[in-house]
Write a protein that holds these residues in place. Structure first.
Motif, PDB file in Angstrom:
ATOM      1  N   GLU A  44       0.824  -1.207   0.000  1.00 16.22           N
ATOM      2  CA  GLU A  44       0.000   0.000   0.000  1.00 16.22           C
ATOM      3  C   GLU A  44       0.860   1.259   0.000  1.00 16.22           C
ATOM      4  OE1 GLU A  44      -4.267  -0.082   1.823  1.00 16.22           O
ATOM      5  OE2 GLU A  44      -2.850  -0.874   3.305  1.00 16.22           O
ATOM      6  N   ALA A  45       1.962   1.240   0.743  1.00 13.02           N
ATOM      7  CA  ALA A  45       2.856   2.396   0.772  1.00 13.02           C
ATOM      8  C   ALA A  45       3.446   2.646  -0.616  1.00 13.02           C
ATOM      9  CB  ALA A  45       3.969   2.184   1.797  1.00 13.02           C
ATOM     10  N   GLU A  46       3.858   1.587  -1.287  1.00 15.15           N
ATOM     11  CA  GLU A  46       4.390   1.731  -2.648  1.00 15.15           C
ATOM     12  C   GLU A  46       3.322   2.276  -3.592  1.00 15.15           C
ATOM     13  OE1 GLU A  46       5.857  -2.180  -3.581  1.00 15.15           O
ATOM     14  OE2 GLU A  46       7.575  -1.988  -2.222  1.00 15.15           O
ATOM     15  N   VAL A  49       2.864   6.003  -2.997  1.00 16.76           N
ATOM     16  CA  VAL A  49       3.965   6.784  -3.581  1.00 16.76           C
ATOM     17  C   VAL A  49       3.762   6.910  -5.088  1.00 16.76           C
ATOM     18  CG1 VAL A  49       6.450   6.849  -4.032  1.00 16.76           C
ATOM     19  CG2 VAL A  49       5.611   6.249  -1.757  1.00 16.76           C
ATOM     20  N   GLN A  50       3.416   5.808  -5.730  1.00 14.02           N
ATOM     21  CA  GLN A  50       3.183   5.838  -7.178  1.00 14.02           C
ATOM     22  C   GLN A  50       2.014   6.764  -7.518  1.00 14.02           C
ATOM     23  OE1 GLN A  50       2.624   1.957  -8.856  1.00 14.02           O
ATOM     24  NE2 GLN A  50       2.635   2.699 -10.942  1.00 14.02           N
ATOM     25  N   ASP A  51       0.924   6.639  -6.759  1.00 12.19           N
ATOM     26  CA  ASP A  51      -0.242   7.504  -6.994  1.00 12.19           C
ATOM     27  C   ASP A  51       0.098   8.968  -6.745  1.00 12.19           C
ATOM     28  OD1 ASP A  51      -1.716   5.252  -7.575  1.00 12.19           O
ATOM     29  OD2 ASP A  51      -2.810   5.220  -5.669  1.00 12.19           O
ATOM     30  N   THR A  52       0.929   9.220  -5.747  1.00 11.63           N
ATOM     31  CA  THR A  52       1.334  10.594  -5.441  1.00 11.63           C
ATOM     32  C   THR A  52       2.068  11.208  -6.631  1.00 11.63           C
ATOM     33  OG1 THR A  52       1.507  10.132  -3.072  1.00 11.63           O
ATOM     34  CG2 THR A  52       2.713  12.057  -3.906  1.00 11.63           C
ATOM     35  N   PHE A  53       3.045  10.493  -7.164  1.00  9.31           N
ATOM     36  CA  PHE A  53       3.804  11.043  -8.290  1.00  9.31           C
ATOM     37  C   PHE A  53       2.941  11.180  -9.545  1.00  9.31           C
ATOM     38  CE2 PHE A  53       7.567   9.658  -5.777  1.00  9.31           C
ATOM     39  CZ  PHE A  53       8.076  10.927  -5.604  1.00  9.31           C
ATOM     40  N   LEU A  54       1.993  10.288  -9.711  1.00 10.80           N
ATOM     41  CA  LEU A  54       1.065  10.401 -10.837  1.00 10.80           C
ATOM     42  C   LEU A  54       0.229  11.677 -10.693  1.00 10.80           C
ATOM     43  CD1 LEU A  54       0.067   8.953 -13.378  1.00 10.80           C
ATOM     44  CD2 LEU A  54      -1.619   7.790 -11.954  1.00 10.80           C
ATOM     45  N   ARG A  55      -0.260  11.928  -9.490  1.00 15.89           N
ATOM     46  CA  ARG A  55      -1.045  13.145  -9.257  1.00 15.89           C
ATOM     47  C   ARG A  55      -0.185  14.401  -9.387  1.00 15.89           C
ATOM     48  NH1 ARG A  55      -5.858  12.074  -4.949  1.00 15.89           N
ATOM     49  NH2 ARG A  55      -6.600  10.202  -5.964  1.00 15.89           N
ATOM     50  N   VAL A  56       1.030  14.338  -8.888  1.00 12.75           N
ATOM     51  CA  VAL A  56       1.931  15.486  -9.016  1.00 12.75           C
ATOM     52  C   VAL A  56       2.151  15.794 -10.493  1.00 12.75           C
ATOM     53  CG1 VAL A  56       4.327  16.240  -8.693  1.00 12.75           C
ATOM     54  CG2 VAL A  56       3.073  15.240  -6.780  1.00 12.75           C
ATOM     55  N   TYR A  57       2.458  14.759 -11.260  1.00 13.65           N
ATOM     56  CA  TYR A  57       2.728  14.950 -12.685  1.00 13.65           C
ATOM     57  C   TYR A  57       1.509  15.541 -13.407  1.00 13.65           C
ATOM     58  CZ  TYR A  57       4.336  14.028 -17.413  1.00 13.65           C
ATOM     59  OH  TYR A  57       4.733  14.170 -18.714  1.00 13.65           O
ATOM     60  N   LEU A  80      -3.795  10.704   0.362  1.00 16.83           N
ATOM     61  CA  LEU A  80      -3.976   9.363  -0.202  1.00 16.83           C
ATOM     62  C   LEU A  80      -3.917   8.298   0.894  1.00 16.83           C
ATOM     63  CD1 LEU A  80      -1.852   9.719  -3.471  1.00 16.83           C
ATOM     64  CD2 LEU A  80      -4.322   9.336  -3.349  1.00 16.83           C
ATOM     65  N   CYS A  81      -3.009   8.473   1.856  1.00 20.57           N
ATOM     66  CA  CYS A  81      -2.929   7.528   2.979  1.00 20.57           C
ATOM     67  C   CYS A  81      -4.206   7.570   3.815  1.00 20.57           C
ATOM     68  CB  CYS A  81      -1.725   7.861   3.865  1.00 20.57           C
ATOM     69  SG  CYS A  81      -0.132   7.458   3.146  1.00 20.57           S
ATOM     70  N   ILE A  82      -4.665   8.765   4.111  1.00 26.35           N
ATOM     71  CA  ILE A  82      -5.882   8.900   4.913  1.00 26.35           C
ATOM     72  C   ILE A  82      -7.064   8.265   4.195  1.00 26.35           C
ATOM     73  CG2 ILE A  82      -7.551  10.580   5.818  1.00 26.35           C
ATOM     74  CD1 ILE A  82      -5.091  12.390   6.444  1.00 26.35           C
ATOM     75  N   ASP A  83      -7.158   8.458   2.886  1.00 26.77           N
ATOM     76  CA  ASP A  83      -8.231   7.826   2.114  1.00 26.77           C
ATOM     77  C   ASP A  83      -8.176   6.310   2.246  1.00 26.77           C
ATOM     78  OD1 ASP A  83      -9.122  10.299   1.272  1.00 26.77           O
ATOM     79  OD2 ASP A  83      -8.243  10.150  -0.739  1.00 26.77           O
ATOM     80  N   ARG A  84      -6.978   5.753   2.165  1.00 28.88           N
ATOM     81  CA  ARG A  84      -6.837   4.297   2.283  1.00 28.88           C
ATOM     82  C   ARG A  84      -7.211   3.822   3.687  1.00 28.88           C
ATOM     83  NH1 ARG A  84      -3.863   1.124  -1.488  1.00 28.88           N
ATOM     84  NH2 ARG A  84      -3.396   2.343  -3.332  1.00 28.88           N
ATOM     85  N   LEU A  85      -6.811   4.568   4.697  1.00 28.69           N
ATOM     86  CA  LEU A  85      -7.151   4.189   6.073  1.00 28.69           C
ATOM     87  C   LEU A  85      -8.667   4.215   6.280  1.00 28.69           C
ATOM     88  CD1 LEU A  85      -4.364   6.076   8.059  1.00 28.69           C
ATOM     89  CD2 LEU A  85      -4.649   3.590   7.878  1.00 28.69           C
ATOM     90  N   ARG A  86      -9.326   5.191   5.707  1.00 31.96           N
ATOM     91  CA  ARG A  86     -10.782   5.300   5.860  1.00 31.96           C
ATOM     92  C   ARG A  86     -11.513   4.170   5.153  1.00 31.96           C
ATOM     93  NH1 ARG A  86     -10.962  11.688   4.806  1.00 31.96           N
ATOM     94  NH2 ARG A  86     -10.585  12.358   6.926  1.00 31.96           N
ATOM     95  N   ALA A 139      -7.170   7.677  12.212  1.00 31.25           N
ATOM     96  CA  ALA A 139      -6.480   8.290  11.068  1.00 31.25           C
ATOM     97  C   ALA A 139      -6.155   9.758  11.299  1.00 31.25           C
ATOM     98  CB  ALA A 139      -7.309   8.126   9.800  1.00 31.25           C
ATOM     99  N   LYS A 140      -7.065  10.516  11.917  1.00 27.57           N
ATOM    100  CA  LYS A 140      -6.824  11.954  12.077  1.00 27.57           C
ATOM    101  C   LYS A 140      -5.664  12.224  13.029  1.00 27.57           C
ATOM    102  CE  LYS A 140     -10.434  12.864  15.525  1.00 27.57           C
ATOM    103  NZ  LYS A 140     -11.645  13.631  15.758  1.00 27.57           N
ATOM    104  N   TYR A 141      -5.414  11.339  13.980  1.00 26.63           N
ATOM    105  CA  TYR A 141      -4.267  11.499  14.877  1.00 26.63           C
ATOM    106  C   TYR A 141      -3.019  10.863  14.277  1.00 26.63           C
ATOM    107  CZ  TYR A 141      -7.943  12.602  18.235  1.00 26.63           C
ATOM    108  OH  TYR A 141      -9.028  13.142  18.869  1.00 26.63           O
ATOM    109  N   LYS A 142      -3.204   9.751  13.602  1.00 25.81           N
ATOM    110  CA  LYS A 142      -2.061   9.026  13.057  1.00 25.81           C
ATOM    111  C   LYS A 142      -1.308   9.875  12.035  1.00 25.81           C
ATOM    112  CE  LYS A 142      -0.867   4.468  11.327  1.00 25.81           C
ATOM    113  NZ  LYS A 142      -1.390   3.160  10.934  1.00 25.81           N
ATOM    114  N   SER A 143      -2.026  10.548  11.154  1.00 20.67           N
ATOM    115  CA  SER A 143      -1.366  11.361  10.135  1.00 20.67           C
ATOM    116  C   SER A 143      -0.542  12.468  10.785  1.00 20.67           C
ATOM    117  CB  SER A 143      -2.382  11.947   9.155  1.00 20.67           C
ATOM    118  OG  SER A 143      -3.333  12.745   9.827  1.00 20.67           O
ATOM    119  N   VAL A 144      -1.087  13.119  11.797  1.00 22.02           N
ATOM    120  CA  VAL A 144      -0.373  14.197  12.488  1.00 22.02           C
ATOM    121  C   VAL A 144       0.846  13.646  13.226  1.00 22.02           C
ATOM    122  CG1 VAL A 144      -0.573  15.886  14.364  1.00 22.02           C
ATOM    123  CG2 VAL A 144      -2.392  15.684  12.693  1.00 22.02           C
TER     124      VAL A 144
END
Length: 188
Positions: A44-46, A49-57, A80-86, A139-144
Motif C-alpha cells: 500500500e505504501a508503494e 507513492v506511485q499515486d502521489t507522483f502520478l497526481r503530481v505529474y 492518499l494515505c488517509i483515504d486508504r485508512l478510511r 487516522a486523524k491522529y495518526k497522520s499528524v
C-alpha cells in the motif's frame, strides 16, 4: 528566490522528463517511509507513492510556487494515505474464525511482511510495541503523529500539509500522544 523543487516543477511542466525524475529522486524514499508508517503495509505504501507522483505529474500546472513544494507533495501523499485508512474494513478479532474461510482464524490470514530473521532481531521489543500502538491511532491522529515524530515536520508544516490551523494540529498531537500514552501504559 525560487526553490530548486519549484524550478524542477516548471521544467517538468514544460516536458522535461529528467526534471520530473529528479523530483521523484528527491521525494520517493521520504514519501515511502511516511506512507509505510501510516499504513503499515509495504504494498500500500508503494501504491501511495506511485499515486502521489502520478497526481503530481498530472497537476503540476496547479502547483502554487508561493507554497513549499515539499508541503504540496506531502499533502497529496498524506491525503492518499488517509483515504486508504478510511476505506479499510473494521478490524476483527484475530482469534475468531472467519466465516468466509472455514477453519481459518485471523492469524492465518495476515499477509506476510517479508521480514527476515535478521531484520526482525534489529527491531527492539519496545519499537514494535510503539509501532503497534501507532497503528491503532485513529487516522486523524495518526497522520499528524507520523508527520510530527517520524517525518519531523514542524507544526506549521503539518498544518500546511493537512490544510488545517496550527491550533488544530497542536490539539491532535496532544490527543495522539495521550492516546499512545494510555495504550502504552497497559502494555509496558
Amino acid at each position: 528566490m525560487i526553490s530548486i523543487e519549484a524550478r524542477l516543477a516548471r521544467m517538468a511542466l514544460r516536458g522535461d522528463q529528467e526534471a520530473f525524475a529528479e523530483i521523484v529522486g528527491l521525494y520517493q524514499e521520504k514519501l515511502y517511509h511516511m506512507a509505510y508508517r501510516m499504513l503499515s503495509n509495504r504494498q500500500e505504501a508503494e501504491d501511495v507513492v506511485q499515486d502521489t507522483f502520478l497526481r503530481v505529474y498530472n497537476n503540476l500546472d496547479r502547483y502554487d510556487e508561493t507554497m513549499k513544494f515539499s508541503t504540496w507533495i506531502y499533502r497529496i501523499a498524506t491525503n492518499l494515505c488517509i483515504d486508504r485508512l478510511r476505506k479499510r474494513k473494521p478490524s476483527y478479532s484475530l482469534d475468531a474464525e472467519s466465516s468466509d474461510h472455514e477453519g481459518l482464524d485471523g492469524y492465518s490470514m495476515i499477509p506476510s511482511d517479508d521480514r527476515t530473521p535478521e531484520s526482525e532481531t534489529l527491531l527492539s521489543e519496545t519499537q514494535r510495541i510503539i509501532h503497534q500502538a501507532m497503528d491503532t491511532l485513529p487516522a486523524k491522529y495518526k497522520s499528524v503523529m507520523v508527520l510530527r515524530y517520524l517525518q519531523e515536520l514542524s507544526l506549521q508544516e503539518i498544518g500546511d500539509v493537512l490544510g488545517m490551523p496550527v491550533t488544530t494540529v497542536k490539539t491532535r498531537v496532544h490527543r495522539g500522544r495521550e492516546f499512545l500514552r494510555k495504550k502504552l501504559e497497559r502494555v509496558l
